[in-house]
Design a protein around this motif. Structure first.
Motif, PDB file in Angstrom:
ATOM      1  N   TRP A 118       9.996  43.585  75.440  1.00 32.85           N
ATOM      2  CA  TRP A 118       9.451  43.141  76.724  1.00 32.85           C
ATOM      3  C   TRP A 118      10.544  42.435  77.523  1.00 32.85           C
ATOM      4  O   TRP A 118      11.237  41.561  77.003  1.00 32.85           O
ATOM      5  N   GLN A 119      10.689  42.848  78.780  1.00 37.48           N
ATOM      6  CA  GLN A 119      11.673  42.250  79.690  1.00 37.48           C
ATOM      7  C   GLN A 119      10.951  41.750  80.937  1.00 37.48           C
ATOM      8  O   GLN A 119      10.055  42.424  81.450  1.00 37.48           O
ATOM      9  N   THR A 120      11.351  40.564  81.416  1.00 35.90           N
ATOM     10  CA  THR A 120      10.741  40.037  82.637  1.00 35.90           C
ATOM     11  C   THR A 120      11.312  40.771  83.845  1.00 35.90           C
ATOM     12  O   THR A 120      12.515  40.714  84.101  1.00 35.90           O
ATOM     13  N   TYR A 121      10.433  41.466  84.570  1.00 34.08           N
ATOM     14  CA  TYR A 121      10.860  42.166  85.782  1.00 34.08           C
ATOM     15  C   TYR A 121      10.920  41.192  86.965  1.00 34.08           C
ATOM     16  O   TYR A 121      11.867  41.192  87.735  1.00 34.08           O
ATOM     17  N   SER A 122       9.896  40.350  87.089  1.00 33.07           N
ATOM     18  CA  SER A 122       9.889  39.340  88.156  1.00 33.07           C
ATOM     19  C   SER A 122       9.001  38.190  87.726  1.00 33.07           C
ATOM     20  O   SER A 122       7.914  38.392  87.178  1.00 33.07           O
ATOM     21  N   SER A 123       9.458  36.957  87.964  1.00 32.03           N
ATOM     22  CA  SER A 123       8.645  35.774  87.690  1.00 32.03           C
ATOM     23  C   SER A 123       8.323  35.043  88.990  1.00 32.03           C
ATOM     24  O   SER A 123       8.056  33.835  88.989  1.00 32.03           O
ATOM     25  N   SER A 124       8.323  35.769  90.091  1.00 31.20           N
ATOM     26  CA  SER A 124       8.054  35.139  91.391  1.00 31.20           C
ATOM     27  C   SER A 124       7.215  36.046  92.291  1.00 31.20           C
ATOM     28  O   SER A 124       7.423  36.111  93.490  1.00 31.20           O
ATOM     29  N   VAL A 125       6.249  36.751  91.688  1.00 27.41           N
ATOM     30  CA  VAL A 125       5.357  37.585  92.486  1.00 27.41           C
ATOM     31  C   VAL A 125       4.361  36.676  93.211  1.00 27.41           C
ATOM     32  O   VAL A 125       3.765  35.779  92.600  1.00 27.41           O
ATOM     33  N   SER A 126       4.167  36.902  94.487  1.00 34.03           N
ATOM     34  CA  SER A 126       3.330  36.028  95.317  1.00 34.03           C
ATOM     35  C   SER A 126       1.939  35.828  94.724  1.00 34.03           C
ATOM     36  O   SER A 126       1.319  36.753  94.192  1.00 34.03           O
ATOM     37  N   HIS A 127       1.426  34.592  94.839  1.00 33.30           N
ATOM     38  CA  HIS A 127       0.083  34.276  94.350  1.00 33.30           C
ATOM     39  C   HIS A 127      -1.003  35.052  95.090  1.00 33.30           C
ATOM     40  O   HIS A 127      -2.126  35.184  94.602  1.00 33.30           O
ATOM     41  N   GLU A 128      -0.666  35.568  96.268  1.00 35.37           N
ATOM     42  CA  GLU A 128      -1.634  36.327  97.048  1.00 35.37           C
ATOM     43  C   GLU A 128      -1.622  37.816  96.724  1.00 35.37           C
ATOM     44  O   GLU A 128      -2.484  38.561  97.173  1.00 35.37           O
ATOM     45  N   ALA A 129      -0.648  38.261  95.933  1.00 33.78           N
ATOM     46  CA  ALA A 129      -0.470  39.698  95.685  1.00 33.78           C
ATOM     47  C   ALA A 129      -1.510  40.215  94.698  1.00 33.78           C
ATOM     48  O   ALA A 129      -1.947  39.514  93.784  1.00 33.78           O
ATOM     49  N   THR A 130      -1.893  41.470  94.897  1.00 32.25           N
ATOM     50  CA  THR A 130      -2.724  42.188  93.924  1.00 32.25           C
ATOM     51  C   THR A 130      -2.055  43.497  93.505  1.00 32.25           C
ATOM     52  O   THR A 130      -2.678  44.320  92.837  1.00 32.25           O
ATOM     53  N   SER A 131      -0.810  43.671  93.911  1.00 34.67           N
ATOM     54  CA  SER A 131      -0.020  44.829  93.474  1.00 34.67           C
ATOM     55  C   SER A 131       1.450  44.474  93.592  1.00 34.67           C
ATOM     56  O   SER A 131       1.821  43.521  94.288  1.00 34.67           O
ATOM     57  N   CYS A 132       2.280  45.259  92.909  1.00 33.76           N
ATOM     58  CA  CYS A 132       3.728  44.994  92.912  1.00 33.76           C
ATOM     59  C   CYS A 132       4.465  46.303  92.691  1.00 33.76           C
ATOM     60  O   CYS A 132       4.110  47.079  91.798  1.00 33.76           O
ATOM     61  N   LEU A 133       5.497  46.549  93.511  1.00 35.27           N
ATOM     62  CA  LEU A 133       6.348  47.720  93.333  1.00 35.27           C
ATOM     63  C   LEU A 133       7.365  47.439  92.236  1.00 35.27           C
ATOM     64  O   LEU A 133       8.116  46.463  92.311  1.00 35.27           O
ATOM     65  N   ILE A 134       7.384  48.286  91.217  1.00 34.23           N
ATOM     66  CA  ILE A 134       8.348  48.168  90.128  1.00 34.23           C
ATOM     67  C   ILE A 134       9.369  49.288  90.301  1.00 34.23           C
ATOM     68  O   ILE A 134       9.037  50.475  90.197  1.00 34.23           O
ATOM     69  N   ASP A 135      10.613  48.939  90.609  1.00 39.29           N
ATOM     70  CA  ASP A 135      11.636  49.962  90.847  1.00 39.29           C
ATOM     71  C   ASP A 135      12.790  49.790  89.863  1.00 39.29           C
ATOM     72  O   ASP A 135      12.697  49.061  88.884  1.00 39.29           O
ATOM     73  N   ARG A 136      13.870  50.513  90.112  1.00 36.60           N
ATOM     74  CA  ARG A 136      15.051  50.517  89.240  1.00 36.60           C
ATOM     75  C   ARG A 136      14.704  51.028  87.836  1.00 36.60           C
ATOM     76  O   ARG A 136      15.274  50.587  86.836  1.00 36.60           O
ATOM     77  N   LEU A 137      13.771  51.969  87.754  1.00 36.67           N
ATOM     78  CA  LEU A 137      13.384  52.560  86.482  1.00 36.67           C
ATOM     79  C   LEU A 137      14.191  53.816  86.200  1.00 36.67           C
ATOM     80  O   LEU A 137      14.831  54.366  87.097  1.00 36.67           O
ATOM     81  N   ASN A 138      14.154  54.283  84.967  1.00 36.84           N
ATOM     82  CA  ASN A 138      14.835  55.517  84.587  1.00 36.84           C
ATOM     83  C   ASN A 138      13.885  56.700  84.733  1.00 36.84           C
ATOM     84  O   ASN A 138      12.702  56.593  84.410  1.00 36.84           O
ATOM     85  N   PRO A 139      14.391  57.851  85.191  1.00 39.49           N
ATOM     86  CA  PRO A 139      13.529  59.027  85.295  1.00 39.49           C
ATOM     87  C   PRO A 139      13.037  59.498  83.929  1.00 39.49           C
ATOM     88  O   PRO A 139      13.710  59.320  82.914  1.00 39.49           O
ATOM     89  N   PHE A 140      11.859  60.108  83.937  1.00 40.00           N
ATOM     90  CA  PHE A 140      11.272  60.749  82.764  1.00 40.00           C
ATOM     91  C   PHE A 140      11.292  59.813  81.556  1.00 40.00           C
ATOM     92  O   PHE A 140      11.680  60.169  80.451  1.00 40.00           O
ATOM     93  N   THR A 141      10.854  58.576  81.814  1.00 39.69           N
ATOM     94  CA  THR A 141      10.849  57.536  80.786  1.00 39.69           C
ATOM     95  C   THR A 141       9.475  56.863  80.782  1.00 39.69           C
ATOM     96  O   THR A 141       8.900  56.625  81.841  1.00 39.69           O
ATOM     97  N   SER A 142       8.963  56.551  79.594  1.00 42.07           N
ATOM     98  CA  SER A 142       7.640  55.932  79.474  1.00 42.07           C
ATOM     99  C   SER A 142       7.765  54.409  79.392  1.00 42.07           C
ATOM    100  O   SER A 142       8.673  53.883  78.738  1.00 42.07           O
ATOM    101  N   TYR A 143       6.840  53.722  80.059  1.00 41.06           N
ATOM    102  CA  TYR A 143       6.838  52.263  80.095  1.00 41.06           C
ATOM    103  C   TYR A 143       5.420  51.732  79.886  1.00 41.06           C
ATOM    104  O   TYR A 143       4.437  52.424  80.133  1.00 41.06           O
ATOM    105  N   LYS A 144       5.339  50.473  79.451  1.00 38.80           N
ATOM    106  CA  LYS A 144       4.120  49.684  79.514  1.00 38.80           C
ATOM    107  C   LYS A 144       4.418  48.416  80.300  1.00 38.80           C
ATOM    108  O   LYS A 144       5.566  47.943  80.319  1.00 38.80           O
TER     109      LYS A 144
END
Length: 317
Positions: A118-144
């Motif tokens: 497990w790696q921290t992607y972001s620890s500062s997502v807005s308290h008002e958010a209900t979604s988040c864009l996760i980028d800088r991923l590798n193609p054809f790769t599985s994540y949780k």
């Protein structure tokens, strides 16, 4: 007061303009509001004053209670397939209970399958958010992914992780390497190469394309040669055709180009392709046809790719 801070607060349910205001000196770092109603929500604002004037205020909501506790983790995490690309995805969630203390931010963690930590992607997502864009991923790769919330009391536990989500394929990032072309018969050559690195394939490898063209030279002196014309050749192989592995230890592949013109010079490059597209081309190799089993005729040359002929090689099913 030339410099300092202004603290303003009001009941969240009261008039937006009904603030109690207090000014404090520039060295003050905390303020205690008294005589507040219990079990009530208040809006606090703090702004700084300099010689240039008042800055923009920061605002926070506070609940007066002795029952505050850590928040519950966000729930119902999901990643719609329509919002997955080769290098990004969109994570959605529903907030849990705030524990009677306003949520300050969310923390998103991500894990690459099958063996990643497990790696921290972001620890500062807005308290008002209900979604988040996760980028800088590798193609054809599985994540949780998983998520936690933080309020003034502390962190929630991480909630239930998402199902595995796989990013889409992308074009291969590297060309086949160690390409060599050697005369085989008086009208054929052997093309050999090694596959691109597995991590650069960015998807399922479907096969290779070999581009080649005949070169014609005109000489202006004994040591000078320039390309006169380049006639492009193209051969289509049937889907049943396949390339051969000549050395399994080095994963070297080979294919025989046949029906070439005797005593002609050819230029060859190789690419790898998947369902999305094609890799960059390998460095071009030049070979002379007509001297069977000669291994000293290959040399590197500049090339113009749109003048090259092409044929595809597909992997056996």
């Amino acid at each position: 007061m030339d410099e300092g801070y202004q603290i303003a607060y009001r009941l969240a349910s009261s008039s937006p303009n009904k603030f109690t205001t207090v000014e404090v000196g520039s060295t003050v770092r905390q303020f205690m509001a008294t005589d507040l109603l219990p079990e009530s929500a208040y809006i606090f604002r703090a702004s700084a004053k300099t010689r240039q004037g008042w800055g923009e205020p920061l605002e926070a909501t506070v609940i007066t209670t002795e029952k505050r506790e850590r928040p519950e983790p966000p729930r119902e995490l999901r990643v719609p397939q329509s919002e997955v690309t080769s290098r990004s995805l969109q994570l959605h969630w529903r907030p849990g209970s705030d524990g009677s203390s306003p949520i300050r931010y969310f923390t998103v963690q991500i894990k690459e399958l099958p063996d990643g930590d497990w790696q921290t992607y972001s620890s500062s997502v807005s308290h008002e958010a209900t979604s988040c864009l996760i980028d800088r991923l590798n193609p054809f790769t599985s994540y949780k992914l998983r998520l936690k919330a933080t309020n003034d009391i502390g962190d929630s536990d991480f909630g239930a992780e998402t199902e595995a989500v796989t990013t889409l394929q992308d074009v291969p990032g590297e060309a086949p390497n160690s390409v060599s072309v050697t005369p085989h018969t008086t009208s054929s050559v052997l093309v050999q190469w090694q596959p691109p690195k597995a991590e650069s394939l960015n998807g399922l490898l479907l096969g290779y394309r070999i581009y080649y063209r005949e070169l014609e030279y005109e000489s202006s002196g004994p040591e000078s040669k320039t390309i006169k014309t380049a006639s492009a050749l193209r051969t289509e192989l049937t889907p049943q055709s396949s390339f051969k592995t000549v050395n399994s230890s080095s994963v070297l592949t080979t294919y025989e180009l046949t029906q070439l013109k005797k005593y002609k010079r050819y230029e060859v490059v190789v690419t790898a392709y998947n369902i999305v597209g094609e890799s960059p081309a390998s460095a071009p190799v030049e070979v002379f046809v007509g001297e069977a089993d000669s291994v000293n005729q290959s040399r590197v040359a500049e090339f113009t790719q749109n003048a090259l002929g092409q044929f595809d090689i597909t992997e056996p099913s």
